[in-house]
Design a protein around this motif. Structure first.
Motif: not given
Length: 102
Positions: A12-20
């Motif tokens: 989730g942290a990787i996805w949120v970082f990439w999306d932001t």
């Protein structure tokens, strides 16, 4: 069982970082969102998705558009011959007389 939460938090942290980053957030802001997701994924991920959707809706709502000429789509009546024409013309397409003259 704790490893599952760690894996979910990390993904989730990787996805949120990439999306932001894709949405144009600063590096520091993206890192804060990712750290929050890593520490408390069950709270931060739904909150992030909600606020991202709200921001998208606000951007769509606040888009400024050029004023449109609605008279070009309306039917108007010629004051000389009484026939209907469409658009914002200077001369009637039927009697060929000026519409703007009185």
């Amino acid at each position: 069982m704790p490893y599952i939460w760690l894996i979910i938090g990390l993904l989730g942290a990787i996805w949120v970082f990439w999306d932001t980053r894709k949405q144009g957030y600063t590096f520091e802001s993206s890192l804060r969102w990712a750290m929050g997701t890593l520490l408390v994924p069950a709270v931060v991920i739904p909150f992030y998705i909600l606020q991202a959707n709200l921001i998208k809706k606000l951007k769509r709502y606040n888009k400024r558009t050029e004023p449109q000429d609605v008279t070009s789509e309306m039917y108007q009546r010629c004051p000389r011959c009484g026939e209907f024409y469409r658009g914002n013309l200077e001369k009637c397409p039927h009697c060929h007389k000026s519409i703007l003259e009185d």
